[in-house]
Design a protein around this motif. Structure first.
Motif, PDB file in Angstrom:
ATOM      1  N   UNK A  71     -23.437 -10.700  70.670  1.00 40.28           N
ATOM      2  CA  UNK A  71     -22.286  -9.905  70.235  1.00 40.28           C
ATOM      3  C   UNK A  71     -22.655  -8.740  69.339  1.00 40.28           C
ATOM      4  N   UNK A  72     -23.933  -8.581  69.012  1.00 37.32           N
ATOM      5  CA  UNK A  72     -24.326  -7.488  68.137  1.00 37.32           C
ATOM      6  C   UNK A  72     -24.387  -6.148  68.852  1.00 37.32           C
ATOM      7  N   UNK A  73     -24.296  -5.075  68.060  1.00 35.47           N
ATOM      8  CA  UNK A  73     -24.471  -3.720  68.585  1.00 35.47           C
ATOM      9  C   UNK A  73     -25.953  -3.360  68.550  1.00 35.47           C
ATOM     10  N   UNK A  74     -26.370  -2.505  69.484  1.00 43.08           N
ATOM     11  CA  UNK A  74     -27.780  -2.102  69.575  1.00 43.08           C
ATOM     12  C   UNK A  74     -27.839  -0.578  69.546  1.00 43.08           C
ATOM     13  N   UNK A  75     -28.693  -0.050  68.681  1.00 47.66           N
ATOM     14  CA  UNK A  75     -28.864   1.399  68.569  1.00 47.66           C
ATOM     15  C   UNK A  75     -30.331   1.750  68.755  1.00 47.66           C
ATOM     16  N   UNK A  76     -30.604   2.658  69.684  1.00 43.08           N
ATOM     17  CA  UNK A  76     -31.959   3.152  69.913  1.00 43.08           C
ATOM     18  C   UNK A  76     -32.035   4.604  69.450  1.00 43.08           C
ATOM     19  N   UNK A  77     -33.033   4.921  68.620  1.00 46.13           N
ATOM     20  CA  UNK A  77     -33.285   6.298  68.210  1.00 46.13           C
ATOM     21  C   UNK A  77     -34.574   6.750  68.895  1.00 46.13           C
TER      22      UNK A  77
ATOM     23  N   UNK B 227     -42.949   3.933  79.517  1.00 48.51           N
ATOM     24  CA  UNK B 227     -42.708   2.623  78.921  1.00 48.51           C
ATOM     25  C   UNK B 227     -41.333   2.104  79.326  1.00 48.51           C
ATOM     26  N   UNK B 228     -41.206   0.785  79.396  1.00 46.76           N
ATOM     27  CA  UNK B 228     -39.961   0.158  79.847  1.00 46.76           C
ATOM     28  C   UNK B 228     -39.133  -0.277  78.651  1.00 46.76           C
ATOM     29  N   UNK B 229     -37.854   0.094  78.663  1.00 49.79           N
ATOM     30  CA  UNK B 229     -36.913  -0.277  77.609  1.00 49.79           C
ATOM     31  C   UNK B 229     -35.789  -1.085  78.262  1.00 49.79           C
ATOM     32  N   UNK B 230     -35.713  -2.372  77.951  1.00 46.76           N
ATOM     33  CA  UNK B 230     -34.695  -3.259  78.509  1.00 46.76           C
ATOM     34  C   UNK B 230     -33.793  -3.713  77.369  1.00 46.76           C
ATOM     35  N   UNK B 231     -32.499  -3.392  77.462  1.00 45.91           N
ATOM     36  CA  UNK B 231     -31.561  -3.675  76.382  1.00 45.91           C
ATOM     37  C   UNK B 231     -30.336  -4.367  76.966  1.00 45.91           C
ATOM     38  N   UNK B 232     -29.949  -5.495  76.386  1.00 51.14           N
ATOM     39  CA  UNK B 232     -28.820  -6.269  76.880  1.00 51.14           C
ATOM     40  C   UNK B 232     -27.955  -6.721  75.705  1.00 51.14           C
ATOM     41  N   UNK B 233     -26.640  -6.496  75.808  1.00 44.65           N
ATOM     42  CA  UNK B 233     -25.691  -7.054  74.855  1.00 44.65           C
ATOM     43  C   UNK B 233     -24.486  -7.558  75.628  1.00 44.65           C
ATOM     44  N   UNK B 234     -24.087  -8.798  75.385  1.00 40.73           N
ATOM     45  CA  UNK B 234     -22.961  -9.355  76.120  1.00 40.73           C
ATOM     46  C   UNK B 234     -21.635  -8.775  75.644  1.00 40.73           C
ATOM     47  N   UNK B 235     -21.468  -8.608  74.332  1.00 39.31           N
ATOM     48  CA  UNK B 235     -20.190  -8.164  73.791  1.00 39.31           C
ATOM     49  C   UNK B 235     -20.283  -6.863  72.994  1.00 39.31           C
ATOM     50  N   UNK B 236     -21.468  -6.496  72.527  1.00 40.31           N
ATOM     51  CA  UNK B 236     -21.604  -5.324  71.667  1.00 40.31           C
ATOM     52  C   UNK B 236     -21.818  -4.034  72.440  1.00 40.31           C
ATOM     53  N   UNK B 237     -21.770  -2.912  71.716  1.00 37.97           N
ATOM     54  CA  UNK B 237     -22.012  -1.597  72.290  1.00 37.97           C
ATOM     55  C   UNK B 237     -23.487  -1.224  72.187  1.00 37.97           C
ATOM     56  N   UNK B 238     -23.913  -0.307  73.035  1.00 38.75           N
ATOM     57  CA  UNK B 238     -25.285   0.203  73.020  1.00 38.75           C
ATOM     58  C   UNK B 238     -25.230   1.715  72.858  1.00 38.75           C
ATOM     59  N   UNK B 239     -25.977   2.256  71.895  1.00 34.65           N
ATOM     60  CA  UNK B 239     -26.028   3.694  71.656  1.00 34.65           C
ATOM     61  C   UNK B 239     -27.473   4.162  71.719  1.00 34.65           C
ATOM     62  N   UNK B 240     -27.687   5.324  72.369  1.00 36.10           N
ATOM     63  CA  UNK B 240     -29.005   5.962  72.419  1.00 36.10           C
ATOM     64  C   UNK B 240     -28.868   7.293  71.700  1.00 36.10           C
TER      65      UNK B 240
END
Length: 542
Positions: A135-141, A185-198
């Motif tokens: 459920x967490x949010x994920x942010x990639x910079x 490089x491979x970036x694999x990001x998964x969130x079931x309930x949270x948002x993802x920002x790049x």
């Protein structure tokens, strides 16, 4: 507090030695000078932040307000599954407050972060990155000039990007496959309930860290910097103003994936019930709330399918396992060579027997290896996990074939909290109403053996289970099949295979995009006299 030396036991005879770092003032710090290539982090509830820096060492800082180093030392563990692999795991004791983990790592690292409720932030480009959270949010910079391939999945959240990306494959508000720069490089990001920002990385961040590192006295305690007024050992990215977030003044390209792509699996029969297999896109007219839609994607019945075969392996099926396995193997052979098939099972837990593959021999071997299991029936949670598995497939023609009696533990133990599911039936049905998956339940009747022969109470649970299985099938435009005996399974599987290969797939973007949470009714017409159409009834616009 006196400095401590931490020794990490490796597989084999090697040891990790760690410089003496103090643990105090709600902080625990460790620095690793060994040559590392992989770091795995498990922080279920707390915030995790990782930043690349110009040093060759790895630094880990654990912190928590109103805590001391001794408490953190007992809850944050360090391990070494291999000589070049560091594992950091947070295990809270006695309902303790979440721990914030901050890592400084070289860009040459492969980093894997797993969380449940905590937010995750990654700053900089790594040799490989994997982030999973419930459920967490994920942010990639990502820094300017990054070269990486991104596979992002926000299953029930949303994805946005403010960096230039080359998009490929299917893309919507929850799925993004894209390339930054030339890829690499491979970036694999998964969130079931949270948002993802790049988001763009801050150009001065690495330079600032390098200047800070140059001032370190490598022979003294590193955590002394934390007490130095004005120290910037832990730089953070300042929050953007609302105008920046909207992309008004930032001058950055904004990719916000909000348009919903509605995917449909559709079966068409004539007045006698015979499948009509040679229709074209032009033969279909799709309506959402009586408004005609433009079909942007269409696949005929001959296109490959992505199927999960889900098997109930709980105690109620233990005497049928041999027949179940034989029927499942024949079902695999009845599917087309191009269909991608996964096999999973469940008792009180869900487990994958074989990931998606077109190799029928491998699938049948894995099915043959299935052993009896006796630990309850977490049916609802297993279906939830199966939907997650299908979301990973990143495909449109998706189906679940589930063999079960449908009696979740919570139905026949209604007053026992031990058997409460993580996701109840109502929550499961709501998710399925929003999903792009067709569900074919095969009801294997175990009521006679479980209730009739044993004299147990439980008939009501079976009645409810049958109604719930039928509801899942109806919502997704499928049908429920019934096997009175295990010996009937082979014939039932053949019927299901025929159903699967009579599905057309199509998709549209609603003419009017709304997120008011209201029900959107879907109707499909076919320009043939007497044609009957079956598909999902609609969805909630969220």
């Amino acid at each position: 507090m006196a400095a401590r030396v931490l020794h990490l036991i490796l597989i084999g005879i090697s040891l990790f030695s760690v410089p003496a770092l103090a643990s105090s003032d709600g902080r625990l710090e460790r620095e690793f000078s060994q040559r590392l290539t992989t770091i795995t982090v498990e922080n279920p509830d707390g915030i995790t932040e990782a930043q690349t820096w110009a040093e060759s060492t790895v630094r880990v800082i654990a912190s928590r307000a109103n805590s001391d180093g001794d408490a953190l030392n007992s809850e944050v563990s360090f391990g070494a599954p291999a000589p070049d692999h560091l594992r950091v795991a947070v295990r809270l004791k006695g309902g303790g407050h979440p721990v914030r983990l901050t890592l400084y790592v070289p860009g040459s690292m492969h980093l894997a972060v797993r969380s449940i409720r905590g937010n995750v932030t990654i700053m900089g480009e790594l040799a490989g990155l994997s982030v999973h959270t419930e459920s967490g949010a994920i942010t990639l910079h990502l820094p300017e000039g990054s070269n990486c391939d991104l596979s992002l999945r926000a299953i029930r959240g949303a994805i946005e990007s403010r960096v230039p990306l080359k998009i490929f494959g299917r893309t919507d508000a929850h799925v993004l496959d894209a390339r930054a720069g030339q890829g690499g490089s491979t970036v694999i990001v998964r969130s079931s309930l949270g948002n993802i920002s790049v988001l763009p990385d801050v150009a001065s961040r690495i330079a600032m860290l390098s200047r800070t590192a140059d001032n370190l006295d490598k022979t003294g305690p590193i955590n002394s910097l934390a007490k130095t007024p004005g120290s910037k050992l832990n730089p953070t990215v300042e929050p953007r103003s609302s105008s920046d977030r909207d992309g008004i003044h930032s001058g950055e390209e904004l990719l916000k994936l909000e348009a919903r792509l509605v995917n449909l699996n559709v079966k068409v029969t004539d007045v006698s019930g015979k499948t009509l297999p040679a229709l074209r896109k032009e033969d279909f007219v799709v309506y959402e709330d009586d408004v005609k839609q433009v079909v942007s994607y269409f696949e005929p019945v001959t296109a490959p399918l992505n199927i999960v075969l889900l098997l109930d392996l709980s105690g109620s099926t233990e005497h049928k396992i041999k027949t179940m396995k034989k029927a499942a193997q024949k079902f695999v052979d009845s599917l087309k060579p191009t269909d991608r098939i996964a096999v999973a099972g469940f008792t009180r837990r869900f487990f994958v027997i074989s990931n998606f593959t077109t190799d029928h021999r491998l699938l049948k071997d894995r099915i043959d290896d299935i052993k009896n299991r006796h630990s309850g029936t977490a049916y609802y949670d297993a279906m939830w996990a199966t939907l997650d598995l299908l979301d990973e497939a990143n495909a449109t023609r998706k189906a679940i074939v589930v063999l079960t009696d449908g009696v979740d533990n919570s139905l026949d133990h209604p007053n026992d909290s031990e058997f409460d599911p993580k996701h109840g039936f109502d929550e499961l049905l709501t998710r399925i109403e929003e999903a792009d998956t067709t569900i074919y339940p095969i009801y294997l009747d175990t009521e006679y053996e479980t209730v009739g022969m044993s004299g147990r109470n439980g008939h009501a649970a079976y009645v409810t289970a049958r109604k719930q299985l039928a509801a899942l099938a109806e919502q997704t435009g499928a049908a429920m099949f019934k096997a009175e005996r295990a010996e009937d399974l082979e014939g039932v599987y053949q019927q299901v295979a025929a159903e699967l290969h009579s599905l057309y797939s199509m998709a549209y973007t609603p003419e009017l995009v709304r997120t008011d949470g209201k029900w959107r009714k879907i109707n499909i017409a076919v320009a043939l006299p007497g044609a009957k159409v079956r598909t999902k009834r609609g969805y909630f616009a969220k």
